[in-house]
Scaffold this motif. Structure first.
Motif: not given
Length: 552
Positions: A437-440, A520-523
């Motif tokens: 969660c944190r890394l993504m 996946k690609h943005k927040d």
């Protein structure tokens, strides 16, 4: 007295107002109509499942189809028993029998998804003498797609699946322009969002449309899937409306105007964790907690002064409304809201002896606030911690530990003291989910964070500092490998013999799936326009099925 200097952030507004969402209240008669239709077809599908051909492979294919159409939850016990019987009896031997790549990969994926650790060595026969996948496979579109989906069920040491993933991605990217438009759309979507890592309701909605276009589709299954999808959607609409009314009653938009206003997005998050109708309390509670923690996050990250944050941190550790006397008014409101959510949790417990779950849930919030405060201090002091120092704290500040405990609070019948002790000890699946969660989040939000006048160093910056990496791109690639490893740990923990029964483990897996879709690609949570289509499809528009209703 001068106004305090605050690190304000101009968050994008949500497309969904509380007023609009509160109006999404289907009638009891409408829900009853769909329930009756579903119950009639459910018996037919159950007979289909129990009376299907003796061919074990065909049985597994049917089970997979039910899952992909989003209706397997109706038959969990039957499916679990049938797959266990097939797997344990070894009636399917992928090494000995001449199954093609599509079949072997499908069997592998289905067994692993249901907790049976089928060996990845079944794919060795598809390699040549040089240890490469046979060239003839590159023209097998269905086989490539099946192997691609199976490769996402890898665990540590499954090197052949890592090879398979790279191999299939390269081939599928080429094939997408060589096959029918029907299949090309399916491949393109799978490359964007593999089935194993997707939110179930989104995956099933898409697959219903895909399967309906198949020439040999089963009309009964299509009817059942569409009717059930709409029935569950109506239930979800009712819950979303209830959440919106709670939000309005608490005047959250005016009380915390500085924070992200995300009613529908928080409900999507909660629904992605547990979509089944029987988990209504889990969804409502989880959505309220995510909403509360989101405001808490923005308070620490984008509004509170360092002095106010210290006072709030001290007060929340006492968990007593009398501890708020020194807090500014907006923090008193936040404190009261958070306490109210957890008090409601406790009052709704059917088994009052399980109150230790809510007590621990409160403790996770205290831990979370401490982690937020530490990050605020780092920011205030312009301190860049080492990667390991950062990730130890950030795995708590991700909020996933505080969210995942709610599933256990809502499963009182099966989550007892043994489960509690297991969870308290931060098991591998919990640690992996929090780390992912944190890394993504950090990978996709680093650029936006840097635009702020003050911001906490992310895992990207901390990794670059500790390992003396000058390239942000290179650091991100390292972190993506850590995310991949976290997925492997989660997969491993969901395969037998498991520490807990699968219903207690699936919420962790589903929380990881939500992260994969949102970040996946943005927040996607902050930049919520990217979630608009999902919310509209799942809660507003749905699937056209009037023809099936008119038949009755």
């Amino acid at each position: 007295m001068a106004e305090a200097l605050r690190p304000l952030v101009d968050f994008p507004p949500s497309p969904w107002s509380a007023e609009y969402l509160a109006s999404l209240s289907p009638s009891d008669s409408e829900i009853k109509t769909y329930t009756e239709r579903v119950d009639e077809l459910k018996l037919q599908v159950k007979n289909m499942l129990n009376g299907s051909a003796n061919d074990a492979v065909e049985k597994v294919k049917l089970i997979d189809l039910l899952r992909r159409l989003g209706i397997s939850y109706h038959f969990e016990n039957e499916i679990a028993n049938q797959l266990a019987t097939i797997f344990n009896s070894k009636s399917i031997d992928a090494d000995e029998l001449e199954y093609d790549l599509y079949t072997v990969a499908l069997l592998f994926r289905v067994f692993r998804q249901h907790g049976h650790k089928m060996s990845c060595e079944v794919f060795n026969k598809f390699k040549d003498e040089d240890g490469e996948f046979k060239k003839a496979l590159s023209s097998d579109v269905q086989g490539m797609l099946s192997l691609y989906e199976a490769a996402h069920l890898s665990v540590q040491g499954d090197d052949i699946l890592d090879e398979a993933l790279d191999y299939t991605i390269a081939n599928l990217k080429f094939m997408v322009n060589q096959c029918s438009s029907h299949l090309a759309k399916h491949i393109a979507y799978a490359l964007h969002q593999p089935f194993h890592k997707g939110i179930w309701r989104l995956e099933s909605m898409g697959y219903i449309f895909f399967y309906e276009e198949e020439e040999l589709h089963n009309e009964v299954l299509i009817k059942f899937a569409k009717l059930d999808f709409t029935r569950v959607q109506l239930l979800h609409q009712r819950e979303l409306a209830e959440l919106a009314r709670w939000y309005k009653d608490k005047r959250i938009d005016s009380e915390f105007s500085y924070a992200r206003q995300r009613i529908a997005e928080c409900y999507l998050w909660a629904m992605g964790t547990s979509f089944e109708p029987q988990y209504v309390e889990i969804r409502i509670n989880t959505a309220k907690v995510i909403l509360s923690l989101s405001i808490l996050d923005d308070t620490f990250d984008a509004f509170g002064t360092i002095e106010e944050l210290q006072q709030f941190t001290d007060a929340i550790q006492k968990w007593n409304i009398t501890a708020t006397h020194r807090l500014p008014d907006y923090m008193k409101s936040l404190y009261k809201m958070i306490m109210g959510v957890y008090d409601e949790l406790e009052s709704n417990l059917k088994n009052k002896e399980r109150s230790y779950w809510v007590s621990y849930a409160k403790d996770t919030v205290k831990q979370l606030v401490k982690a937020y405060h530490l990050e605020a201090e780092w920011c205030n002091n312009n301190y860049v911690p080492s990667f390991e120092e950062y990730i130890e704290n950030a795995s708590i500040s991700s909020g996933y530990h505080a969210v995942s405990v709610l599933s256990f609070v809502g499963m009182e019948e099966i989550a007892g003291m043994e489960t509690f002790e297991w969870f308290k000890n931060s098991p591998k699946i919990d640690r992996a989910t929090r780390r992912m969660c944190r890394l993504m989040d950090d990978i996709v939000s680093t650029k936006d964070e840097k635009k702020r006048s003050q911001h906490v160093s992310t895992s990207v910056e901390c990794y670059m500092k500790q390992y003396k990496i000058s390239s942000e791109k290179e650091a991100i690639e390292h972190l993506k490998r850590e995310i991949k490893d976290a997925w492997k740990d989660i997969n491993e923990e969901c395969m037998g013999p498991t520490a807990l029964s699968m219903p207690l483990l699936v919420p962790f897996l589903n929380l990881a799936r939500v992260m994969d879709v949102f970040y996946k690609h943005k927040d996607g949570y902050t930049n919520c326009e990217s979630l608009k289509h999902y919310i509209n499809s799942l809660f507003i528009e749905g699937i056209p099925i009037q023809d099936y209703i008119d038949q009755y």
